[in-house]
Motif scaffolding. Structure first.
Motif, PDB file in Angstrom:
ATOM      1  N   GLY A  85      21.127  -6.598 -16.331  1.00 36.48           N
ATOM      2  CA  GLY A  85      21.930  -5.389 -16.410  1.00 36.48           C
ATOM      3  C   GLY A  85      21.327  -4.321 -15.515  1.00 36.48           C
ATOM      4  O   GLY A  85      21.027  -4.568 -14.343  1.00 36.48           O
ATOM      5  N   PRO A  86      21.069  -3.115 -16.050  1.00 29.69           N
ATOM      6  CA  PRO A  86      20.513  -2.035 -15.220  1.00 29.69           C
ATOM      7  C   PRO A  86      19.000  -2.105 -15.075  1.00 29.69           C
ATOM      8  O   PRO A  86      18.409  -1.275 -14.375  1.00 29.69           O
ATOM      9  CB  PRO A  86      20.922  -0.777 -15.985  1.00 29.69           C
ATOM     10  N   VAL A  87      18.355  -3.070 -15.718  1.00 30.39           N
ATOM     11  CA  VAL A  87      16.894  -3.138 -15.732  1.00 30.39           C
ATOM     12  C   VAL A  87      16.407  -4.092 -14.646  1.00 30.39           C
ATOM     13  O   VAL A  87      16.742  -5.286 -14.647  1.00 30.39           O
ATOM     14  CB  VAL A  87      16.374  -3.600 -17.105  1.00 30.39           C
ATOM     15  N   ASP A  88      15.614  -3.576 -13.718  1.00 26.99           N
ATOM     16  CA  ASP A  88      14.965  -4.410 -12.708  1.00 26.99           C
ATOM     17  C   ASP A  88      13.584  -4.821 -13.213  1.00 26.99           C
ATOM     18  O   ASP A  88      12.875  -4.034 -13.851  1.00 26.99           O
ATOM     19  CB  ASP A  88      14.802  -3.653 -11.389  1.00 26.99           C
ATOM     20  N   GLY A  89      13.199  -6.043 -12.913  1.00 30.19           N
ATOM     21  CA  GLY A  89      11.904  -6.530 -13.352  1.00 30.19           C
ATOM     22  C   GLY A  89      11.509  -7.780 -12.603  1.00 30.19           C
ATOM     23  O   GLY A  89      11.954  -8.029 -11.476  1.00 30.19           O
ATOM     24  N   TRP A  90      10.689  -8.605 -13.273  1.00 31.40           N
ATOM     25  CA  TRP A  90      10.145  -9.818 -12.666  1.00 31.40           C
ATOM     26  C   TRP A  90      10.317 -10.987 -13.620  1.00 31.40           C
ATOM     27  O   TRP A  90      10.131 -10.838 -14.835  1.00 31.40           O
ATOM     28  CB  TRP A  90       8.662  -9.625 -12.337  1.00 31.40           C
ATOM     29  N   TYR A  91      10.683 -12.122 -13.042  1.00 29.55           N
ATOM     30  CA  TYR A  91      10.860 -13.339 -13.826  1.00 29.55           C
ATOM     31  C   TYR A  91       9.775 -14.327 -13.418  1.00 29.55           C
ATOM     32  O   TYR A  91       9.836 -14.917 -12.335  1.00 29.55           O
ATOM     33  CB  TYR A  91      12.250 -13.925 -13.583  1.00 29.55           C
ATOM     34  N   PRO A  92       8.733 -14.521 -14.239  1.00 28.16           N
ATOM     35  CA  PRO A  92       7.659 -15.441 -13.869  1.00 28.16           C
ATOM     36  C   PRO A  92       8.083 -16.894 -14.002  1.00 28.16           C
ATOM     37  O   PRO A  92       8.717 -17.289 -14.984  1.00 28.16           O
ATOM     38  CB  PRO A  92       6.543 -15.088 -14.858  1.00 28.16           C
ATOM     39  N   LEU A  93       7.716 -17.678 -13.006  1.00 20.92           N
ATOM     40  CA  LEU A  93       8.005 -19.113 -13.008  1.00 20.92           C
ATOM     41  C   LEU A  93       6.831 -19.928 -13.528  1.00 20.92           C
ATOM     42  O   LEU A  93       7.028 -20.984 -14.134  1.00 20.92           O
ATOM     43  CB  LEU A  93       8.373 -19.572 -11.602  1.00 20.92           C
ATOM     44  N   VAL A  94       5.625 -19.457 -13.271  1.00 20.65           N
ATOM     45  CA  VAL A  94       4.443 -20.134 -13.799  1.00 20.65           C
ATOM     46  C   VAL A  94       3.354 -19.087 -13.979  1.00 20.65           C
ATOM     47  O   VAL A  94       3.202 -18.169 -13.170  1.00 20.65           O
ATOM     48  CB  VAL A  94       3.968 -21.272 -12.866  1.00 20.65           C
ATOM     49  N   MET A  95       2.599 -19.233 -15.084  1.00 18.45           N
ATOM     50  CA  MET A  95       1.534 -18.292 -15.411  1.00 18.45           C
ATOM     51  C   MET A  95       0.306 -19.091 -15.856  1.00 18.45           C
ATOM     52  O   MET A  95       0.092 -19.295 -17.054  1.00 18.45           O
ATOM     53  CB  MET A  95       1.990 -17.323 -16.512  1.00 18.45           C
ATOM     54  N   PRO A  96      -0.500 -19.540 -14.916  1.00 20.29           N
ATOM     55  CA  PRO A  96      -1.699 -20.288 -15.312  1.00 20.29           C
ATOM     56  C   PRO A  96      -2.737 -19.382 -15.961  1.00 20.29           C
ATOM     57  O   PRO A  96      -2.890 -18.213 -15.591  1.00 20.29           O
ATOM     58  CB  PRO A  96      -2.212 -20.853 -13.984  1.00 20.29           C
ATOM     59  N   THR A  97      -3.435 -19.912 -16.931  1.00 20.87           N
ATOM     60  CA  THR A  97      -4.518 -19.200 -17.587  1.00 20.87           C
ATOM     61  C   THR A  97      -5.633 -20.174 -17.898  1.00 20.87           C
ATOM     62  O   THR A  97      -5.392 -21.383 -18.016  1.00 20.87           O
ATOM     63  CB  THR A  97      -4.029 -18.511 -18.876  1.00 20.87           C
ATOM     64  N   THR A  98      -6.829 -19.648 -18.047  1.00 29.61           N
ATOM     65  CA  THR A  98      -7.984 -20.510 -18.260  1.00 29.61           C
ATOM     66  C   THR A  98      -8.351 -20.667 -19.730  1.00 29.61           C
ATOM     67  O   THR A  98      -9.250 -21.436 -20.051  1.00 29.61           O
ATOM     68  CB  THR A  98      -9.212 -19.949 -17.513  1.00 29.61           C
ATOM     69  N   ARG A  99      -7.662 -19.949 -20.621  1.00 29.37           N
ATOM     70  CA  ARG A  99      -8.015 -19.985 -22.042  1.00 29.37           C
ATOM     71  C   ARG A  99      -6.806 -20.376 -22.878  1.00 29.37           C
ATOM     72  O   ARG A  99      -5.706 -19.845 -22.718  1.00 29.37           O
ATOM     73  CB  ARG A  99      -8.526 -18.606 -22.491  1.00 29.37           C
ATOM     74  N   GLU A 100      -7.022 -21.309 -23.811  1.00 30.09           N
ATOM     75  CA  GLU A 100      -5.921 -21.794 -24.641  1.00 30.09           C
ATOM     76  C   GLU A 100      -5.369 -20.691 -25.540  1.00 30.09           C
ATOM     77  O   GLU A 100      -4.161 -20.640 -25.795  1.00 30.09           O
ATOM     78  CB  GLU A 100      -6.378 -22.976 -25.493  1.00 30.09           C
TER      79      GLU A 100
END
Length: 274
Positions: A85-100
Motif C-alpha cells: 500500500g502506501p508503506v515502502d520497505g524491504w522484503y528480505p529473501l534470506v537472513m543468515p545468522t550464526t546463532r540458533e
C-alpha cells in the motif's frame, strides 16, 4: 525430586523473563551495508501479493557482527525494495545468522527467512571485507576500503515485510491463513564511514542472489549501530498467492537444482562505490 527443567514455569518466572527482556541494554554491532540498483523484473518476480515493486529496483545487503554476552553473533540480510500500500520497505529473501536462538526468534515470532550460516565482518586498517555464506559458498561478499567519515544520521525507522505461516501437516498448503507482518526497525548510529569498493554475488542453488546483478552501486558504508524492532500483523494473506513462493523459506535443493543457473559459474561483480 530435583526440578524438571522442561516443566512449566511459574507466573513469577514468566513475568521475570519478560521484564529482563525489556531491560536489555543496547547491543552495538559493526555493520556493513551495500545498496544497488538491479534488474526490475527480478525484483517484481520475487514479491508475493500484496507486496509490489517500488519506483526503483533496489537491493540492500546488510552484514553485521556483534558481541552478545561474550559470544560473537553474526547476522545478515539480503532484501529487495517493496511496498505494501502506501508503506515502502524491504522484503528480505534470506537472513543468515550464526546463532540458533536468533534464528528461531526471527522465524517463529516475525516470520523472517532466518537460516543458519556464516557471517563475516572484517576490518584491517582501512580495508573492509564482509560476507554471508551458507553450504560453503560466500554468496554475498562486500569488499573495499574506507574512504572517509559520513555525518551521523538521526534515528532511522525502516520497515521490513515478512510472511508468518505454518506449512500444512499433510504437506499441502498451510495450516491457517498466512499473516503479513510489518517489522519496524528503529536504528541509531554512533559511527558511520563511506567505503569505496564492490559487491560480489556468487552462484548458489540454495541462495540464488546472483539473479539480482549490480546494475549501479549506490553506496557501501560501515558503521557502529544499534536497533530495536517491533512487529505487528497487518493482514491475512490469500494462501494461493503465497504458496508459489514457499521455496524462498527453505533449502528446496532438489527443485532448485533444476533451475538451470547461468552457464558462467563464479562471480558477478559490482562497480566502484558511489
Amino acid at each position: 525430586m530435583a526440578r524438571v527443567r522442561y516443566g512449566a514455569r511459574t507466573e513469577r518466572e514468566t513475568a521475570a523473563t519478560r521484564a529482563a527482556s525489556a531491560r536489555l541494554s543496547d547491543l552495538w554491532s559493526t555493520e556493513v551495508v551495500a545498496v544497488w540498483e538491479t534488474d526490475p523484473d527480478a525484483v517484481a518476480a520475487v514479491l508475493p501479493r500484496p507486496l509490489k515493486p517500488t519506483a526503483r529496483p533496489l537491493v540492500r545487503a546488510t552484514i553485521s557482527r556483534a558481541d552478545l554476552r561474550g559470544q560473537p553473533l553474526g547476522a545478515g540480510s539480503f532484501a529487495v525494495a517493496a511496498a505494501h500500500g502506501p508503506v515502502d520497505g524491504w522484503y528480505p529473501l534470506v537472513m543468515p545468522t550464526t546463532r540458533e536462538r536468533a534464528l528461531t526468534g526471527g522465524r517463529e515470532v516475525f516470520g523472517e527467512p532466518e537460516k543458519l550460516g556464516e557471517v563475516t565482518v572484517e576490518r584491517d586498517g582501512l580495508v573492509v571485507r564482509a560476507s554471508m555464506a551458507r553450504h560453503g559458498i560466500a554468496f554475498v561478499e562486500v569488499r573495499g576500503a574506507v574512504s572517509g567519515p559520513l555525518p551521523l544520521p538521526g534515528p532511522v525507522r525502516r520497515t521490513a515485510f515478512s510472511f508468518k505461516f505454518l506449512p500444512a501437516v499433510n504437506g499441502r498448503g498451510f495450516d491457517g491463513d498466512p499473516l503479513l507482518v510489518h517489522c519496524e526497525h528503529h536504528e541509531r548510529a554512533r559511527r558511520l564511514e563511506r567505503v569505496t569498493g564492490d559487491v560480489v554475488l556468487r552462484e548458489s542453488v540454495y541462495d540464488p542472489v546472483a539473479d539480482f546483478p549490480v546494475r549501479r552501486l549506490l553506496e557501501i558504508t560501515i558503521g557502529e549501530k544499534t536497533r530495536d524492532r517491533r512487529g505487528r500483523v497487518v493482514e491475512r494473506v490469500d494462501p494461493r498467492a503465497l504458496l508459489p513462493f514457499l521455496h524462498q523459506r527453505y533449502d528446496d535443493d532438489p527443485l532448485q537444482a533444476l533451475d538451470a543457473p547461468p552457464a558462467a559459474t563464479g562471480s558477478r561483480y559490482g562497480g566502484g562505490g558511489a
